[in-house]
Write a protein that holds these residues in place. Structure first.
Motif, PDB file in Angstrom:
ATOM      1  N   THR A 179      33.640  15.246  23.563  1.00 57.75           N
ATOM      2  CA  THR A 179      32.396  14.488  23.409  1.00 57.75           C
ATOM      3  C   THR A 179      32.532  13.451  22.308  1.00 57.75           C
ATOM      4  O   THR A 179      33.307  13.624  21.365  1.00 57.75           O
ATOM      5  CB  THR A 179      31.204  15.411  23.066  1.00 57.75           C
ATOM      6  N   ASP A 182      32.224  13.593  17.752  1.00 59.23           N
ATOM      7  CA  ASP A 182      32.132  15.043  17.656  1.00 59.23           C
ATOM      8  C   ASP A 182      32.034  15.527  16.215  1.00 59.23           C
ATOM      9  O   ASP A 182      31.604  16.654  15.977  1.00 59.23           O
ATOM     10  CB  ASP A 182      33.349  15.689  18.343  1.00 59.23           C
ATOM     11  N   PRO A 187      27.400  18.500  21.157  1.00 54.83           N
ATOM     12  CA  PRO A 187      27.682  18.045  22.530  1.00 54.83           C
ATOM     13  C   PRO A 187      26.477  17.460  23.256  1.00 54.83           C
ATOM     14  O   PRO A 187      26.620  16.521  24.040  1.00 54.83           O
ATOM     15  CB  PRO A 187      28.197  19.320  23.216  1.00 54.83           C
ATOM     16  N   ALA A 188      25.281  18.007  23.012  1.00 52.46           N
ATOM     17  CA  ALA A 188      24.100  17.499  23.713  1.00 52.46           C
ATOM     18  C   ALA A 188      23.806  16.061  23.329  1.00 52.46           C
ATOM     19  O   ALA A 188      23.543  15.204  24.183  1.00 52.46           O
ATOM     20  CB  ALA A 188      22.890  18.383  23.402  1.00 52.46           C
ATOM     21  N   GLY A 190      25.973  14.032  22.001  1.00 55.17           N
ATOM     22  CA  GLY A 190      27.108  13.255  22.468  1.00 55.17           C
ATOM     23  C   GLY A 190      26.973  12.864  23.928  1.00 55.17           C
ATOM     24  O   GLY A 190      27.331  11.751  24.327  1.00 55.17           O
ATOM     25  N   TYR A 191      26.418  13.766  24.737  1.00 61.78           N
ATOM     26  CA  TYR A 191      26.181  13.471  26.152  1.00 61.78           C
ATOM     27  C   TYR A 191      25.187  12.319  26.305  1.00 61.78           C
ATOM     28  O   TYR A 191      25.392  11.395  27.102  1.00 61.78           O
ATOM     29  CB  TYR A 191      25.652  14.714  26.862  1.00 61.78           C
ATOM     30  N   LEU A 192      24.090  12.355  25.548  1.00 65.99           N
ATOM     31  CA  LEU A 192      23.091  11.299  25.633  1.00 65.99           C
ATOM     32  C   LEU A 192      23.663   9.961  25.201  1.00 65.99           C
ATOM     33  O   LEU A 192      23.381   8.914  25.801  1.00 65.99           O
ATOM     34  CB  LEU A 192      21.873  11.653  24.782  1.00 65.99           C
ATOM     35  N   GLU A 194      26.862   9.059  25.341  1.00 65.38           N
ATOM     36  CA  GLU A 194      27.777   8.603  26.389  1.00 65.38           C
ATOM     37  C   GLU A 194      27.017   8.010  27.568  1.00 65.38           C
ATOM     38  O   GLU A 194      27.399   6.976  28.121  1.00 65.38           O
ATOM     39  CB  GLU A 194      28.652   9.769  26.868  1.00 65.38           C
ATOM     40  N   LYS A 195      25.914   8.645  27.926  1.00 63.09           N
ATOM     41  CA  LYS A 195      25.084   8.142  29.029  1.00 63.09           C
ATOM     42  C   LYS A 195      24.539   6.754  28.715  1.00 63.09           C
ATOM     43  O   LYS A 195      24.553   5.856  29.564  1.00 63.09           O
ATOM     44  CB  LYS A 195      23.942   9.126  29.278  1.00 63.09           C
ATOM     45  N   THR A 198      27.442   4.153  28.764  1.00 65.90           N
ATOM     46  CA  THR A 198      27.875   3.906  30.141  1.00 65.90           C
ATOM     47  C   THR A 198      26.900   2.981  30.848  1.00 65.90           C
ATOM     48  O   THR A 198      27.302   2.090  31.607  1.00 65.90           O
ATOM     49  CB  THR A 198      28.004   5.238  30.901  1.00 65.90           C
ATOM     50  N   CYS A 206      36.534  10.643  27.749  1.00 63.89           N
ATOM     51  CA  CYS A 206      36.740  11.687  26.755  1.00 63.89           C
ATOM     52  C   CYS A 206      37.893  12.591  27.187  1.00 63.89           C
ATOM     53  O   CYS A 206      38.222  12.667  28.381  1.00 63.89           O
ATOM     54  CB  CYS A 206      35.457  12.492  26.559  1.00 63.89           C
ATOM     55  N   TYR A 351      16.334  13.742  21.919  1.00 59.66           N
ATOM     56  CA  TYR A 351      16.877  15.070  21.629  1.00 59.66           C
ATOM     57  C   TYR A 351      16.824  15.305  20.135  1.00 59.66           C
ATOM     58  O   TYR A 351      17.124  14.402  19.340  1.00 59.66           O
ATOM     59  CB  TYR A 351      18.328  15.135  22.134  1.00 59.66           C
TER      60      TYR A 351
END
Length: 814
Positions: A179, A182, A187-188, A190-192, A194-195, A198, A206, A351
Motif C-alpha cells: 500500500t 505505508d 492500508p485502508a 492507503g487504498y483511498l 490509491e483510488k 488512479t 504496488c 476515513y
C-alpha cells in the motif's frame, strides 16, 4: 564591540529560519557568511511540488531574496560547496577556493536522496527529487512528453507523480510494499489514496520491485523483477533520503546516522552547531519541516546565550497533492495492548482511525476530512485521557460536550500551546498574541507576522477560525463589499439573484433587488448591463447608455478630448492593402499620431469625435473591424512568428493566435482580456504575464492564465498541457466563459482566479472534460449574438447623435 563571526554551511529552510530568529533577537551581534551549494537564494523546499505541478512559480516560493541578505549584511556565496573545515584554525574552504574564518560554525548540509543500486541508475533521464534543479529537469522532460516512472510511493514520490501528471505526462508509480505511504498510512487510508490518484490518471503498481533501468544513451524504460517492462522517458527516484554527513565526518565530528548534536544543537565540537536534516538529536533524524524549524529556534536561542532545548514530538504528515486530503500522526500499528476507533463514510470518500493505548491517543489517520487533525494531535502530544469522550471521539472536536460545536468555538477552545501550523511550528497563543498586539485583521497580515498558513496552506481554515474567534465581528474572511451606494448587495449576490430570479432587464433587477435609487448610478449600471449581457445571450439587448464613454462610442477618449482608433489585426498580422488603407485614413482625416501598440496593433491617435463614423467607414471598406481597444472584452492576441519562420519555434503560434482571435473577439467580459501565444519557451510574445497565455512546446501547448503586467505585476499560473490546437482553443474558450460567468465587473482574471481558487479552475476546466465542454458550448452560443462589429453598426446610423457636435444638434433639440 566586535561582532561574532558566524559561518553557515548550507542555505536551506532550517538555517534561514535560524537567522530570522537571530536577527530578531540580536540584529547587530553577528557577522554572517553563508556558503550555499545551490546557485540561488533560500526557497521553500516543501513548495517544490506546487512548482512542479504549475500551481506556483519559483519566485513565489523564495523565502529570502537577495535584498534580504543585503539588508542584514549577510555575505552569501552562491554555488559554492564547502570542501573542508579546519577546526584548529577555525576556517572553512569552498570548492571555488574561498575561505572564511569563524568564531561559530553551523553545519546545515541537509540530506542526499537515496538512489537504489540497480543497473542503469546513472543514465541521463534518471532524476532524484530534492531541489529546484531536479524540478527544472523534470519540467524539461515533461515538455518532451512521454511516460514518467516514479519509483517510491511515499510523500515525495506521490507529489512528483501528481505534478508530472498535471504537466501532461503519463505517469506510473512503483511502490515496493502493498500500500502507498505505508510508513504514514494504514492500508485502508492507503487504498483511498490509491483510488484517488488512479482517478487522476496516475497508474499505481504496488508490490513492484525494480530490477533495472533500461536504455543505452538515456533511459527508455524500467524492468521489474517479475519481468514486466514499462516504457519511460523519465525515471524519478523518490525512495528516501540520507543525512549528508560527509563534511562533518571528514572534519572529525561525531557522526552516527546523522551529525550527533545535543539538545542545544551543539556538535562534539563546542564551536560547531548543526541543524536540519543532517543533524541527529536524541538518536533521531528528521525530514519534515516542523522539527527542523524547532531546531532553528533552539540554535538561535543558544547562539544568543539562551538555554532552549530541543524536544521530540510526533510530527503530522500531510500530502501536498491538491484534492487528496490526508493527515497522519503518531503510531497506528496494531498491537494487543491497543484499541482502535474507525469511522468510514463511503459516499464522501472519508476515513478516520484513532489508535488508543490506556485511554490515550497514540496515533491518528484521517483521509478526506482532515479538519480535526490538529485537535487529535494536541490530545496525542499532551497524553489526554479520552475515556470521558470515548463515544464521540471519532467524530471530532465539534461533537464533544453533548452537541455539535461551531468550528470557531472549537478552535477557541484549544489551549494556547496547541499547534495550528505544523509546517512552521506556530501555536495558537502566538497567533492570538500577534493579532491582538499588532492589530492584525487580515489573513495576509497573520501570515506575514507569524508565518501561520504561509507554507502548504492546509491550516488556512484553522487560522481563519482563530481570527474570527479573536476578532469577532471585526473579522470576516468573506466580507461582502456592496456594489455601490444603491444597494447593500455585493457583486456575487447580485449575479446569483439575476439567474435565480430570472431577471432580464436593468429595471427588473433594481425593482426585485430593492435598489435604493430610481435609476442606479455610474458604478452599478455598467455592472448590471454586463451581467445581463453575459447571463442572457440573445434575450437581453445591450444598453449602450449604461456603458462608460469609451465603450459607448467604441473608441478611446484622450486627454485633449479626441479619440484613438485601433483596428483589429488578427494575431498581429497585416498586409500591404491594410497598411495603405490606414495611411489613406491618416492623411484624409489629418490624424496627428500613428503608433504601434504593445499588443501588435496600429493606433491612430487624435481623431475628432465627429470624424469617428467616417474613419470607421473607410477602415471597414478595407476589411478592418474594431480592435475593441476600449472594451471590457478581448483586446488582442499577441503572437510571435512561430514555427513557420523562427528556427526555435515548436508550433505555429501565429496561426493559433489568429484562430483564437477570430473565435473569441466581440465577447464582453468582466474586465479587459489580453492573450498571447509564444511559439517556444523563449516566450517572445510574453505569454506568461497575460490574462491567458499559451506557450508552445514540443509536446503541445502549455496553457497559462491569471497574469498581470499593469498596476499589479504577476506571472501566470500554469493551467496545464494539452496536445492539440483544438484542445487549446476549447480550453481557452471554456476558461474565458467560466470567468465571464463568475467574475465580478472590473475584476481582472488574476483576481477572479485567486478568489475562486486555482484548483477549482483546474478541476473544472482541465480535469473535468464534461464541465469544460459545457462552458465551451455556452461560449459558442453567446458568440452567435456577440460577433457584430460595433463600428459598422455606428456607420449605419445607430446612435448617430452620439457623434455630432453639440452645435450641430441644436436645430434637432428645438
Amino acid at each position: 564591540m566586535a561582532k561574532t563571526r558566524l559561518v553557515i554551511v548550507g542555505n536551506g529552510m532550517a538555517p534561514g529560519r535560524m537567522l530570522e530568529h537571530l536577527f530578531e533577537a540580536a540584529p547587530e551581534a553577528f557577522d554572517v557568511t553563508i556558503f550555499n551549494a545551490e546557485p540561488r537564494v533560500n526557497y521553500d523546499r516543501i513548495m517544490l511540488s506546487p512548482v512542479l505541478s504549475g500551481e506556483k512559480t519559483y519566485d513565489s516560493i523564495v523565502i529570502h531574496g537577495d535584498d534580504w541578505y543585503a539588508r542584514h549584511g549577510v555575505t552569501l556565496h552562491k554555488g559554492q560547496r564547502v570542501t573542508g573545515i579546519d577546526r584548529v584554525a577555525r576556517t572553512v574552504t569552498s570548492d571555488a577556493g574561498v575561505s572564511a574564518a569563524y568564531d561559530t560554525l553551523v553545519i546545515a548540509t541537509g540530506s542526499d536522496p537515496f538512489i537504489i543500486p540497480v543497473p542503469g541508475r546513472d543514465l541521463p533521464g534518471v532524476r532524484a527529487y530534492r531541489d529546484l534543479d531536479d524540478v527544472e529537469a523534470m519540467l524539461a522532460a515533461a515538455d518532451r512528453g512521454g511516460r514518467a516512472v516514479v519509483i517510491g510511493g511515499g510523500l515525495l514520490g506521490l507529489e512528483a507523480a501528481a505534478g508530472l501528471r498535471a504537466r501532461g505526462m503519463d505517469v506510473t508509480v512503483l511502490h515496493l510494499t502493498p500500500t502507498l505511504m505505508d510508513r504514514q498510512l494504514d492500508p485502508a487510508a492507503g487504498y483511498l489514496l490509491e483510488k484517488a490518484l488512479t482517478a487522476r490518471g496516475i497508474e499505481i503498481r504496488c508490490g513492484a520491485d525494480t530490477k533495472a533501468i533500461l536504455g543505452d544513451t538515456r533511459v527508455t524504460g524500467v524492468e521489474l523483477k517479475d519481468g514486466t517492462v514499462i516504457d519511460a522517458s523519465l525515471v524519478v527516484m523518490a525512495v528516501g533520503i540520507r543525512p549528508n554527513t560527509l563534511l562533518a565526518r571528514a572534519a572529525g565530528l561525531e557522526v552516527n546516522r546523522g551529525i550527533v548534536v545535543d539538545d542545544g544543537m551543539v556538535t562534539s565540537d563546542p564551536a560547531i552547531l548543526s541543524l536540519g536534516e543532517c543533524a541527529e538529536v536524541g538518536g533521531r533524524v528528521y525530514g519534515l519541516v516542523a522539527p527542523l524549524y524547532d531546531m532553528a529556534r533552539v540554535a538561535a536561542d543558544r547562539l544568543t546565550g539562551g538555554d532552549a532545548a530541543f524536544r521530540h514530538s510526533e510530527v503530522p504528515t500531510k500530502l501536498k497533492v491538491t484534492g487528496c486530503d490526508l493527515y497522519s500522526v503518531g503510531d497506528f500499528a496494531d498491537g494487543p495492548d491497543r484499541e482502535e476507533i474507525v469511522l468510514r463514510d463511503a459516499a464522501r470518500g472519508a476515513y478516520r482511525r484513532v489508535v488508543l493505548k490506556d485511554n490515550r491517543i497514540i496515533g491518528a489517520v484521517l483521509y478526506g476530512d482532515t479538519a480535526d487533525g490538529a485537535w487529535f494531535n494536541d490530545l496525542l502530544k499532551k497524553g489526554v485521557d479520552v475515556s470521558g469522550m470515548r463515544e464521540t471521539l471519532i467524530f471530532g472536536q465539534a461533537f464533544q460536550g453533548g452537541g455539535q460545536m461551531d468550528p470557531v468555538a472549537a478552535v477557541a477552545a484549544l489551549p494556547d500551546d496547541a499547534e495550528i501550523c505544523g509546517c512552521n511550528g506556530v501555536c495558537k497563543g502566538r497567533i492570538v498574541a500577534a493579532i491582538t498586539e499588532k492589530g492584525l485583521t487580515s489573513l495576509d497580515d497573520v501570515r506575514a507576522h507569524t508565518k501561520a498558513s504561509a507554507s502548504c496552506g492546509s491550516c488556512t481554515g484553522l487560522v481563519e477560525n482563530l481570527m474570527s474567534a479573536t476578532l469577532g465581528d471585526a473579522f470576516n474572511a468573506n466580507a461582502v463589499k456592496s456594489m455601490c451606494g444603491c444597494t447593500p448587495l455585493g457583486h456575487g449576490e447580485v449575479r446569483r439573484l439575476i439567474k435565480a430570479k430570472g431577471l432580464k432587464s436593468i429595471p427588473a433587477v433594481m425593482q426585485e433587488l430593492e435598489w435604493s435609487t430610481s435609476g442606479g448610478c455610474a458604478k452599478c449600471r455598467p455592472a448590471l448591463n454586463y451581467y445581463l449581457v453575459a447571463d442572457w445571450p440573445g434575450e437581453y439587448e445591450d444598453d449602450g447608455q449604461s456603458r462608460f464613454i469609451n465603450e459607448r462610442v467604441h473608441a478611446n477618449i484622450q486627454k485633449d478630448g479626441t479619440y484613438s482608433v485601433v483596428p483589429r489585426m488578427w494575431g498581429g498580422l497585416t498586409s500591404a492593402q491594410e497598411l495603405r488603407a490606414i495611411a489613406d485614413v491618416v492623411e484624409k482625416f489629418d490624424i496627428p499620431t500613428v503608433k504601434v501598440t504593445g499588443g501588435q496593433r496600429i493606433d491612430m491617435l487624435g481623431v475628432k469625435k465627429e470624424d469617428l463614423p467616417a474613419v470607421w467607414a473607410d477602415l471597414g471598406k478595407a476589411g478592418f473591424v474594431s480592435g475593441h481597444a476600449y472594451a471590457k472584452g478581448l483586446r488582442t492576441v499577441k503572437t510571435c512568428v512561430g514555427s513557420q519562420w523562427c528556427r526555435f519555434g515548436t508550433q505555429d503560434s501565429t496561426g493559433l493566435g489568429v484562430k483564437l482571435e477570430r473565435f473569441l473577439w466581440g465577447s464582453w467580459t468582466p474586465a479587459k482580456v489580453k492573450l498571447a501565444v509564444s511559439g517556444c519557451p523563449r516566450n517572445c510574445a510574453e505569454a506568461t504575464c497575460k490574462d491567458v497565455g499559451i506557450v508552445c512546446v514540443d509536446s503541445g501547448y502549455e496553457i497559462h492564465y491569471a497574469g498581470a503586467a499593469g498596476l499589479d505585476i504577476k506571472g501566470t499560473e500554469v493551467l496545464g498541457l494539452v496536445k492539440t490546437e483544438e484542445e487549446a482553443i476549447e480550453v481557452t474558450a471554456a476558461l474565458i466563459q467560466m470567468y465571464r460567468e463568475q467574475g465580478y465587473y472590473l475584476e481582472r482574471i488574476y483576481k477572479w482566479a485567486r478568489r475562486v481558487g486555482y484548483q477549482v479552475v483546474r478541476e473544472q476546466i482541465l480535469e473535468d472534460a464534461g464541465k469544460r465542454r459545457e462552458y465551451y458550448d455556452r461560449f459558442v452560443l453567446s458568440q452567435t449574438f456577440a460577433q457584430s462589429d460595433p463600428w459598422s453598426e455606428r456607420v449605419s446610423g445607430k446612435d448617430k447623435h452620439e457623434f455630432k457636435p453639440l452645435a450641430a444638434l441644436q436645430p434637432e433639440l428645438v
